[in-house]
Design an enzyme around this catalytic site. Structure first.
Site, PDB file in Angstrom:
ATOM      1  N   LYS A   1       1.674  -9.024   4.077  1.00 40.69           N
ATOM      2  CA  LYS A   1       1.074 -10.247   3.549  1.00 40.69           C
ATOM      3  C   LYS A   1       1.429 -11.451   4.402  1.00 40.69           C
ATOM      4  O   LYS A   1       0.587 -12.311   4.666  1.00 40.69           O
ATOM      5  CB  LYS A   1       1.503 -10.482   2.093  1.00 40.69           C
ATOM      6  CG  LYS A   1       0.871  -9.459   1.160  1.00 40.69           C
ATOM      7  CD  LYS A   1       1.126  -9.747  -0.297  1.00 40.69           C
ATOM      8  CE  LYS A   1       0.562  -8.610  -1.151  1.00 40.69           C
ATOM      9  NZ  LYS A   1       0.951  -8.671  -2.533  1.00 40.69           N
TER      10      LYS A   1
ATOM     11  N   LYS B   1      -5.898   1.885   0.345  1.00 41.97           N
ATOM     12  CA  LYS B   1      -5.802   1.908  -1.124  1.00 41.97           C
ATOM     13  C   LYS B   1      -6.775   0.915  -1.757  1.00 41.97           C
ATOM     14  O   LYS B   1      -7.079  -0.135  -1.172  1.00 41.97           O
ATOM     15  CB  LYS B   1      -4.367   1.636  -1.589  1.00 41.97           C
ATOM     16  CG  LYS B   1      -3.917   0.214  -1.423  1.00 41.97           C
ATOM     17  CD  LYS B   1      -2.620  -0.074  -2.180  1.00 41.97           C
ATOM     18  CE  LYS B   1      -2.302  -1.553  -1.948  1.00 41.97           C
ATOM     19  NZ  LYS B   1      -1.149  -2.079  -2.565  1.00 41.97           N
TER      20      LYS B   1
ATOM     21  N   LYS C   1      -6.681  -5.092  -5.477  1.00 42.00           N
ATOM     22  CA  LYS C   1      -7.257  -6.275  -6.100  1.00 42.00           C
ATOM     23  C   LYS C   1      -7.576  -7.327  -5.048  1.00 42.00           C
ATOM     24  O   LYS C   1      -8.443  -8.154  -5.235  1.00 42.00           O
ATOM     25  CB  LYS C   1      -6.257  -6.862  -7.119  1.00 42.00           C
ATOM     26  CG  LYS C   1      -6.150  -6.022  -8.384  1.00 42.00           C
ATOM     27  CD  LYS C   1      -5.226  -6.644  -9.420  1.00 42.00           C
ATOM     28  CE  LYS C   1      -3.809  -6.117  -9.338  1.00 42.00           C
ATOM     29  NZ  LYS C   1      -3.011  -6.261 -10.552  1.00 42.00           N
TER      30      LYS C   1
HETATM   31  P1  TYM Z   1       0.466  -4.469  -9.028  1.00 46.02           P
HETATM   32  O1  TYM Z   1       0.175  -5.518 -10.052  1.00 46.02           O
HETATM   33  O2  TYM Z   1      -0.049  -4.675  -7.655  1.00 46.02           O
HETATM   34  O3  TYM Z   1      -0.077  -3.070  -9.513  1.00 46.02           O
HETATM   35  C1  TYM Z   1       0.224  -2.534 -10.785  1.00 46.02           C
HETATM   36  C2  TYM Z   1       0.419  -1.046 -10.672  1.00 46.02           C
HETATM   37  O4  TYM Z   1      -0.763  -0.415 -10.153  1.00 46.02           O
HETATM   38  C3  TYM Z   1      -0.405   0.445  -9.081  1.00 46.02           C
HETATM   39  N1  TYM Z   1      -1.515   0.497  -8.108  1.00 46.02           N
HETATM   40  C4  TYM Z   1      -2.112   1.614  -7.699  1.00 46.02           C
HETATM   41  N2  TYM Z   1      -1.914   2.910  -8.003  1.00 46.02           N
HETATM   42  C5  TYM Z   1      -2.734   3.831  -7.421  1.00 46.02           C
HETATM   43  N3  TYM Z   1      -3.722   3.506  -6.538  1.00 46.02           N
HETATM   44  C6  TYM Z   1      -3.951   2.222  -6.209  1.00 46.02           C
HETATM   45  N4  TYM Z   1      -4.929   1.924  -5.374  1.00 46.02           N
HETATM   46  C7  TYM Z   1      -3.126   1.206  -6.790  1.00 46.02           C
HETATM   47  N5  TYM Z   1      -3.088  -0.134  -6.690  1.00 46.02           N
HETATM   48  C8  TYM Z   1      -2.100  -0.565  -7.495  1.00 46.02           C
HETATM   49  C9  TYM Z   1       0.844  -0.184  -8.476  1.00 46.02           C
HETATM   50  O5  TYM Z   1       1.590   0.764  -7.735  1.00 46.02           O
HETATM   51  C10 TYM Z   1       1.562  -0.664  -9.712  1.00 46.02           C
HETATM   52  O6  TYM Z   1       2.332   0.368 -10.277  1.00 46.02           O
HETATM   53  N6  TYM Z   1       5.204  -5.336  -7.679  1.00 46.02           N
HETATM   54  C11 TYM Z   1       4.375  -4.755  -8.705  1.00 46.02           C
HETATM   55  C12 TYM Z   1       4.561  -5.377 -10.078  1.00 46.02           C
HETATM   56  C13 TYM Z   1       5.948  -5.363 -10.611  1.00 46.02           C
HETATM   57  C14 TYM Z   1       6.662  -4.228 -11.089  1.00 46.02           C
HETATM   58  C15 TYM Z   1       7.896  -4.715 -11.559  1.00 46.02           C
HETATM   59  C16 TYM Z   1       6.364  -2.859 -11.132  1.00 46.02           C
HETATM   60  C17 TYM Z   1       6.757  -6.432 -10.803  1.00 46.02           C
HETATM   61  N7  TYM Z   1       7.921  -6.049 -11.378  1.00 46.02           N
HETATM   62  C18 TYM Z   1       8.864  -3.854 -12.094  1.00 46.02           C
HETATM   63  C19 TYM Z   1       7.323  -2.006 -11.673  1.00 46.02           C
HETATM   64  C20 TYM Z   1       8.550  -2.510 -12.134  1.00 46.02           C
HETATM   65  C21 TYM Z   1       2.910  -4.961  -8.320  1.00 46.02           C
HETATM   66  O7  TYM Z   1       2.576  -5.840  -7.586  1.00 46.02           O
HETATM   67  O8  TYM Z   1       2.039  -4.185  -8.985  1.00 46.02           O
END
Ligand code: TYM
Length: 336
Positions: free
Chosen positions: A116, A199, A202
């Site tokens: 990023k 992948k 969003k």
């Molecule tokens: P975020 O908001 O980007 O995504 C939420 C969850 O969706 C999963 N994900 C995917 N899984 C499969 N294929 C994809 N294309 C795909 N895109 C997204 C992500 O792996 C995630 O599990 N940093 C984290 C948020 C967070 C978090 C936490 C997660 C903050 N604190 C504590 C676990 C524990 C994030 O940006 O997820």
């Protein structure tokens, strides 16, 4: 409470108007499955989302839409604790401690930060993006989580969380449970329909390969029918030579529950067009009631707020307990 139950924590950012199918198949689907047998905490990580500047009205709305989607996808507030990260201040408090435990170089090696920040340049990258993984470590360690159900892209952040937890424990005494990532093989990386080696995300510049949970059935069916497929004609799962077809098979399988070999057999002698029509049908049938339920829930803001209030109260009890132990271990003097 039954002590043999494992603790689960995960989070999702409210950065967009809708979650996408990857969020569901990689993460939320497992959150739902895990809420029955475990003591589970799920949060909408609104503080993390501040790393992307957003209009306050939009952020407020997205947070509520996120909560509505999580409920519509199957989270049950009677079985799990669902809350907004910003409503439990201990997250920021432990994040500072985690920042003081993390090396500068170590934080700089986080691939999501590198990607990023290199895309946007140093002057347009906020410091919060650099410290993002330490806030995430705090989210997890505060709840003494055994398991963190996420998609593949979060693995490195969980590794860092484990390192920080172990580092703290060895310096200051046993304080944190060391969490394990819970990443299912199928669904851990759902790919973009137009670029099936990247992948689904969003933040993709083009949304034509992203299936949004809240889009209309027509839009989603059209995107699936326009998915990029591969050379050849056979419907076979092979991520190297057939990434497009394999991605579609994964989407079908994780939603329909049919195994990949069963699907390969079903589609033998049929073509890519049949596969796409079938995936479109499975996805649209799955998402239709979700979209309806989200709209019903959004019409009941008082209910959503009551779920969040109760969730924050339950979360805070656990989080404050861990924070208190952490402060004590560090030698910070208690007020009373
Ligand atoms: P975020 O908001 O980007 O995504 C939420 C969850 O969706 C999963 N994900 C995917 N899984 C499969 N294929 C994809 N294309 C795909 N895109 C997204 C992500 O792996 C995630 O599990 N940093 C984290 C948020 C967070 C978090 C936490 C997660 C903050 N604190 C504590 C676990 C524990 C994030 O940006 O997820």
């Amino acid at each position: 409470m039954n002590n043999s139950r494992k603790r689960v924590l995960s989070g999702i950012q409210p950065t967009h108007d809708s979650f996408h199918l990857g969020n569901h198949l990689g993460a939320v689907k497992n959150w739902v499955a895990m809420q029955d047998e475990n003591d589970s905490f799920y949060c909408v990580v609104d503080l993390h989302s501040l790393t992307v500047e957003t209009d306050p009205k939009v952020l407020r709305n997205r947070s509520m839409v996120s909560v509505a989607q999580l409920l519509a996808l199957g989270l049950d507030p009677a079985k799990c604790t669902l809350f907004l990260q910003s409503q439990v201040p201990a997250h920021n408090q432990l994040a500072w401690i985690m920042e003081c435990m993390t090396g500068f170089g170590e934080a700089g090696r986080m691939t999501q930060f590198k990607d990023k920040s290199s895309k946007n340049g140093a002057d347009r990258t906020v410091v919060g993006l650099f410290t993002y993984p330490m806030l995430m470590a705090a989210d997890i360690l505060l709840y003494q989580a055994d398991f963190v159900p996420v998609g593949e892209d979060q693995r490195q952040h969980i590794e860092l969380t484990r390192d920080l937890g172990q580092r703290f424990n060895s310096k200051y005494g046993q304080t944190f449970q060391i969490p394990a990532p819970y990443i299912m093989k199928a669904g851990a990386k759902i790919n973009d329909l137009q670029e099936p080696t990247s992948k689904m995300s969003k933040s993709s510049p083009s949304q034509t390969g992203v299936i949004n949970i809240l889009d209309t059935p027509e839009v989603n069916a059209k995107k699936i029918k326009s998915a990029v497929t591969d050379t050849g004609r056979e419907v076979i799962f092979d991520e190297v030579s057939k990434p497009g077809v394999s991605n579609l098979l994964t989407i079908h399988s994780t939603i329909s529950g049919q195994s990949i070999p069963e699907l390969e057999e079903y589609f033998s002698g049929k073509g890519y067009g049949d596969l796409k029509s079938s995936v479109a049908e499975v996805v649209v049938d799955f998402l239709n009631p979700v979209r309806v339920r989200v709209n019903e829930l959004l019409a009941e803001p008082a209910y959503l707020h009551s779920v969040l209030k109760l969730g924050a109260e339950k979360a805070e009890v656990v989080a404050n307990q861990t924070l208190k132990q952490t402060y004590e271990a560090l030698g910070l003097v208690p007020r009373d």
